[in-house]
Design an enzyme around this catalytic site. Structure first.
Site, mmCIF file in Angstrom:
data_model
loop_
_atom_site.group_PDB
_atom_site.id
_atom_site.type_symbol
_atom_site.label_atom_id
_atom_site.label_comp_id
_atom_site.label_asym_id
_atom_site.label_seq_id
_atom_site.Cartn_x
_atom_site.Cartn_y
_atom_site.Cartn_z
ATOM 1 N N LYS A 56 52.251 -94.479 90.039
ATOM 2 C CA LYS A 56 51.089 -93.571 89.921
ATOM 3 C C LYS A 56 49.836 -94.439 89.460
ATOM 4 C CE LYS A 56 51.290 -89.856 90.748
ATOM 5 N NZ LYS A 56 51.595 -89.083 92.131
ATOM 6 N N SER A 283 64.171 -90.387 89.011
ATOM 7 C CA SER A 283 63.895 -90.152 90.504
ATOM 8 C C SER A 283 64.414 -91.358 91.408
ATOM 9 C CB SER A 283 62.485 -90.091 90.676
ATOM 10 O OG SER A 283 61.644 -91.132 90.553
HETATM 11 N N1 PMP Z 1 58.809 -90.305 90.639
HETATM 12 C C1 PMP Z 1 58.458 -90.041 89.510
HETATM 13 C C2 PMP Z 1 59.079 -90.606 88.540
HETATM 14 C C3 PMP Z 1 56.883 -89.617 89.617
HETATM 15 O O1 PMP Z 1 56.267 -89.576 88.191
HETATM 16 C C4 PMP Z 1 56.239 -89.179 90.702
HETATM 17 C C5 PMP Z 1 55.030 -88.755 90.738
HETATM 18 N N2 PMP Z 1 55.184 -87.336 90.031
HETATM 19 C C6 PMP Z 1 57.145 -89.246 91.804
HETATM 20 C C7 PMP Z 1 58.529 -89.870 91.850
HETATM 21 C C8 PMP Z 1 56.658 -88.748 93.075
HETATM 22 O O2 PMP Z 1 55.556 -89.480 93.662
HETATM 23 P P1 PMP Z 1 54.229 -88.690 94.600
HETATM 24 O O3 PMP Z 1 53.663 -87.869 93.491
HETATM 25 O O4 PMP Z 1 53.549 -89.827 95.241
HETATM 26 O O5 PMP Z 1 54.969 -87.712 95.623
#
Ligand code: PMP
Length: 365
Positions: A56, A283
């Site tokens: 981010k 994630s």
């Molecule tokens: N994984 C994590 C740990 C995140 O914090 C985020 C952002 N919210 C994402 C994936 C997804 O990224 P994006 O917001 O670009 O879809």
């Protein structure tokens, strides 16, 4: 209170150039593993290399740089953003580095580490309970603050096209440079969707380079918001699938939606840490398994790329640190991690966003 005012074009340029030296140009991990007896490789950007340890940082810095460039933010403005965590950490740090006060509106069930990190950076947290509207309630409150108070800057990560553009201008070109330098052409990109900035932005760049490439958004099996169009169930993959389909997501520009169970994602993240020393967040486990699913569909030799969005340190109080039961249908049990290599060719575009044009990359069919 603004510590550092940006008065001239030169100050603006230098300040952001310095911050881009701490953000982006992350290493690309080349992860070698065996799956059901077959040798396989999956590529993943190690995004915990960014200044606050997550992907981010890219969009936070890009949104602020664009806002300064376009005259949309003033030195005395307070940055107010609704976020599930990593975005809050990114704006808290980068906002402070630029001299802004920061207020983060956040669901109250996010991990303690995320809350404490944001507080440690001097930002104020406004917790929102499920009864107060949870994530959607957080977004509504941030809009209300901006409507009622003076000197507020709202980045609006869920709808701000600069979020996706950050990845179109940095993450996408980096992946292309790092792979093609080694003679590898990507066949597919997979990424879990929080705001959708990563999957849309990287997807748009890679499609310009190779129109036939597949771009797959990913969501938790327990909470298939994109597939159903509305919030369903709950899940443990913090950072993705936040109760609604974000405005940035254009499903008609994307290929099929990949679903991964949260338990399998936890097991995969644990495995990456324990077996390879890659201490990633939940994630990232999900993204690895999503990339594996797409590789199973496209062929074991296909070049599938994903991102490891952050590291495990923000999840030390969560199920990531507990024993996770294996359930039928899980894929992580069939993954035998072997080793990894690292590609770290630097992309020249990512340090001076408004001072240079994209280099003419070599496109392929
Ligand atoms: N994984 C994590 C740990 C995140 O914090 C985020 C952002 N919210 C994402 C994936 C997804 O990224 P994006 O917001 O670009 O879809």
């Amino acid at each position: 209170m603004a510590i550092m005012n940006i008065h001239t074009d030169n100050e603006f340029r230098l300040r952001f150039k310095d911050l881009w030296r701490l953000i982006g140009n992350s290493p690309l991990l080349v992860i070698n593993f065996r799956y059901k007896g077959q040798n396989r490789t999956i590529y993943a950007k190690a995004e915990h290399y960014n200044i606050t340890g997550s992907i981010k940082d890219r969009m936070a810095l890009y949104i602020l740089e664009k806002a300064y460039h376009d005259g949309k933010i003033k030195a005395e403005d307070t940055i107010v953003e609704a976020t599930s965590g990593n975005t809050g950490i990114a704006f808290a740090a980068i906002g402070r580095a630029l001299g802004h006060n920061v207020r983060i509106v956040m669901p109250d069930w996010m991990s303690k580490e995320r809350i404490d990190i944001i507080k440690s950076l001097g930002a104020k947290i406004i917790p929102i309970s499920k009864e107060q509207g949870g994530f959607l309630g957080s977004i509504e409150l941030s809009e209300k603050i901006a409507a009622e108070e003076p000197d507020i800057f709202l980045p609006r990560q869920f709808s701000n096209e600069a979020n996706a553009l950050a990845h179109e201008r940095t993450t996408g070109p980096e992946i292309w440079c790092q792979l093609t330098y080694h003679g590898i052409i990507p066949d597919a990109f997979v990424a879990g969707v929080g705001t959708g900035g990563t999957v849309m932005g990287v997807g748009r760049f890679l499609k310009q380079m190779k129109p036939g490439i597949k771009i797959h958004p990913l969501e938790p099996s327990e909470s298939p918001t994109m597939s159903t169009g509305h919030k369903v169930g709950s899940h443990r993959i913090q950072g993705i699938s936040d109760e609604f389909i974000p405005a940035l997501i254009k499903l008609d520009e994307l290929d099929s939606i990949v679903a991964v169970p949260d338990g399998d994602s936890i097991l995969m993240a644990q495995k990456l840490a324990k077996q390879l020393g890659l201490a990633v967040g939940i994630s990232s486990g999900a993204n690895f398994l999503g990339a594996l699913q797409i590789q199973n569909a496209m062929g074991s030799e296909s070049n599938v790329v994903t991102v490891f969005a952050d590291c495990n340190k923000k999840y030390l109080s969560t199920d990531l640190m507990r024993e996770e039961p294996v359930k039928a249908g899980y894929e992580s049990t069939d993954v035998e991690l072997i080793n990894f290599r690292v590609y770290k060719r630097v992309c020249d575009n990512c340090c001076d966003m408004f001072g240079c044009e994209l280099k003419p990359y070599t496109r392929v069919k």
